[in-house]
Design a protein around this motif. Structure first.
Motif, mmCIF file in Angstrom:
data_model
loop_
_atom_site.group_PDB
_atom_site.id
_atom_site.type_symbol
_atom_site.label_atom_id
_atom_site.label_comp_id
_atom_site.label_asym_id
_atom_site.label_seq_id
_atom_site.Cartn_x
_atom_site.Cartn_y
_atom_site.Cartn_z
ATOM 1 N N ARG A 119 100.563 -43.112 -9.211
ATOM 2 C CA ARG A 119 101.242 -44.194 -9.175
ATOM 3 C C ARG A 119 102.861 -43.913 -9.147
ATOM 4 N NH1 ARG A 119 100.173 -49.060 -13.191
ATOM 5 N NH2 ARG A 119 98.401 -49.542 -11.928
ATOM 6 N N ALA A 120 103.236 -43.255 -10.064
ATOM 7 C CA ALA A 120 104.604 -42.659 -10.178
ATOM 8 C C ALA A 120 104.983 -41.866 -8.961
ATOM 9 C CB ALA A 120 104.805 -41.885 -11.547
ATOM 10 N N ARG A 121 104.139 -40.930 -8.459
ATOM 11 C CA ARG A 121 104.455 -40.092 -7.468
ATOM 12 C C ARG A 121 104.492 -40.905 -5.913
ATOM 13 N NH1 ARG A 121 101.350 -36.434 -10.258
ATOM 14 N NH2 ARG A 121 99.314 -36.959 -9.203
ATOM 15 N N SER A 122 103.654 -41.915 -6.222
ATOM 16 C CA SER A 122 103.811 -42.832 -4.783
ATOM 17 C C SER A 122 104.941 -43.813 -4.732
ATOM 18 C CB SER A 122 102.367 -43.585 -4.863
ATOM 19 O OG SER A 122 102.518 -44.539 -5.805
ATOM 20 N N ARG A 123 105.655 -43.630 -5.586
ATOM 21 C CA ARG A 123 107.081 -44.392 -5.620
ATOM 22 C C ARG A 123 108.165 -43.605 -4.780
ATOM 23 N NH1 ARG A 123 109.103 -46.628 -10.887
ATOM 24 N NH2 ARG A 123 110.563 -47.753 -9.328
ATOM 25 N N ILE A 124 107.941 -42.183 -4.616
ATOM 26 C CA ILE A 124 108.609 -41.294 -3.859
ATOM 27 C C ILE A 124 108.330 -41.312 -2.452
ATOM 28 C CG2 ILE A 124 109.989 -39.234 -3.993
ATOM 29 C CD1 ILE A 124 110.347 -40.682 -6.752
ATOM 30 N N ALA A 125 109.168 -41.264 -1.456
ATOM 31 C CA ALA A 125 108.903 -41.084 -0.219
ATOM 32 C C ALA A 125 108.414 -39.700 -0.052
ATOM 33 C CB ALA A 125 110.015 -41.510 0.734
ATOM 34 N N VAL A 126 107.461 -39.587 1.199
ATOM 35 C CA VAL A 126 106.808 -38.271 1.287
ATOM 36 C C VAL A 126 107.916 -37.209 1.582
ATOM 37 C CG1 VAL A 126 105.407 -36.831 3.091
ATOM 38 C CG2 VAL A 126 104.605 -38.885 1.929
ATOM 39 N N ALA A 127 108.863 -37.749 2.633
ATOM 40 C CA ALA A 127 110.130 -36.957 3.261
ATOM 41 C C ALA A 127 110.938 -36.388 1.913
ATOM 42 C CB ALA A 127 111.002 -37.833 3.963
ATOM 43 N N ASP A 128 111.042 -37.299 0.884
ATOM 44 C CA ASP A 128 111.682 -36.607 -0.281
ATOM 45 C C ASP A 128 110.933 -35.831 -1.174
ATOM 46 O OD1 ASP A 128 113.949 -38.398 0.129
ATOM 47 O OD2 ASP A 128 113.189 -40.134 -0.820
ATOM 48 N N LEU A 129 109.710 -36.092 -1.281
ATOM 49 C CA LEU A 129 108.835 -35.108 -2.083
ATOM 50 C C LEU A 129 108.947 -33.577 -1.209
ATOM 51 C CD1 LEU A 129 105.731 -37.332 -2.867
ATOM 52 C CD2 LEU A 129 107.542 -36.521 -4.297
ATOM 53 N N LEU A 130 108.767 -33.625 -0.021
ATOM 54 C CA LEU A 130 108.908 -32.527 1.029
ATOM 55 C C LEU A 130 110.118 -31.750 0.517
ATOM 56 C CD1 LEU A 130 107.095 -33.614 3.914
ATOM 57 C CD2 LEU A 130 106.061 -32.076 2.079
ATOM 58 N N SER A 131 111.332 -32.517 0.611
ATOM 59 C CA SER A 131 112.623 -32.031 0.296
ATOM 60 C C SER A 131 112.610 -31.280 -1.194
ATOM 61 C CB SER A 131 113.489 -33.058 0.361
ATOM 62 O OG SER A 131 113.948 -33.425 1.761
ATOM 63 N N VAL A 132 112.063 -32.026 -1.850
ATOM 64 C CA VAL A 132 112.184 -31.355 -3.473
ATOM 65 C C VAL A 132 111.271 -30.072 -3.549
ATOM 66 C CG1 VAL A 132 111.136 -31.626 -5.913
ATOM 67 C CG2 VAL A 132 112.502 -33.466 -4.588
ATOM 68 N N GLY A 133 109.993 -30.123 -2.600
ATOM 69 C CA GLY A 133 109.195 -28.878 -2.459
ATOM 70 C C GLY A 133 109.979 -27.957 -1.937
ATOM 71 N N GLU A 134 110.697 -28.017 -0.800
ATOM 72 C CA GLU A 134 111.289 -27.277 0.116
ATOM 73 C C GLU A 134 112.335 -26.398 -1.015
ATOM 74 O OE1 GLU A 134 112.106 -29.482 3.508
ATOM 75 O OE2 GLU A 134 110.070 -28.914 4.183
ATOM 76 N N PHE A 135 113.107 -27.156 -1.731
ATOM 77 C CA PHE A 135 114.288 -26.887 -2.592
ATOM 78 C C PHE A 135 113.609 -25.971 -3.475
ATOM 79 C CE2 PHE A 135 116.623 -27.070 -6.597
ATOM 80 C CZ PHE A 135 117.878 -26.829 -6.212
ATOM 81 N N MET A 136 112.602 -26.263 -4.131
ATOM 82 C CA MET A 136 111.856 -25.445 -5.199
ATOM 83 C C MET A 136 111.432 -23.869 -4.650
ATOM 84 S SD MET A 136 109.269 -27.975 -7.060
ATOM 85 C CE MET A 136 109.506 -28.996 -8.466
ATOM 86 N N LEU A 137 110.988 -24.215 -3.449
ATOM 87 C CA LEU A 137 110.401 -22.793 -2.686
ATOM 88 C C LEU A 137 111.641 -21.998 -2.450
ATOM 89 C CD1 LEU A 137 108.363 -21.375 -1.502
ATOM 90 C CD2 LEU A 137 108.608 -22.631 0.629
#
Length: 161
Positions: A65-83
């Motif tokens: 539920r909490a993760r679904s509040r974040i847009a996929v594009a934003d989640l992917l940006s965070v993942g790419e930043f982590m990587l």
């Protein structure tokens, strides 16, 4: 004169069960409030361009539920930043959750590509990475993304020879 209170064990257990349910309900409400706060803080960090802060907040998003509040594009940006910043394990978690929780999203190709790239940073994960790259090619919305996935596939092939 002292008054004696006779209570059966069943009544005590029932009372304890009601108390436990009330506590659990309060804990659930607290958990949801914390999740909402973490999602709001992460959104704020993303909107401010602070991906480092967003990456720190991501693990606090324990529920779908909490993760679904974040847009996929934003989640992917965070993942790419982590990587890009030395956290392939965290990035892999982000990408895999996007894949599993948002299977119909039109940016799924980026999630598969990111997961493959994160797996290449782990020992003996080339075969798993390969499968993610194949999926990225299959789902690619752009030739550039497909080409990038194929480039990684060639690197894997060259290492195996």
């Amino acid at each position: 004169m002292q008054q004696c209170l006779l209570v059966s064990a069943g009544q005590i257990r029932a009372s304890d069960a009601h108390e436990e349910q009330a506590v659990a309900g309060k804990q659930d409400a607290l958990f949801l409030a914390v999740q909402a706060d973490a999602a709001a803080a992460m959104l704020s960090a993303i909107n401010a361009g602070n991906l480092a802060e967003a990456a720190k907040l991501y693990p606090l998003l324990a529920g779908h539920r909490a993760r679904s509040r974040i847009a996929v594009a934003d989640l992917l940006s965070v993942g790419e930043f982590m990587l890009a910043n030395g956290d392939p394990e965290g990035a892999l978690t982000v990408f895999r959750r996007v894949i599993s929780e948002r299977p119909g999203d039109d940016q799924l190709d980026r999630a598969y590509l990111g997961a493959g790239k994160a797996l290449l940073r782990k020992a003996r994960c080339d075969t798993s990475a390969w499968h993610y790259f194949v999926a990225a090619v299959d789902l690619a919305r752009t030739s550039a993304l497909a080409d990038e996935a194929r480039t990684y596939m060639r690197k894997i092939e060259n290492c195996q020879e």
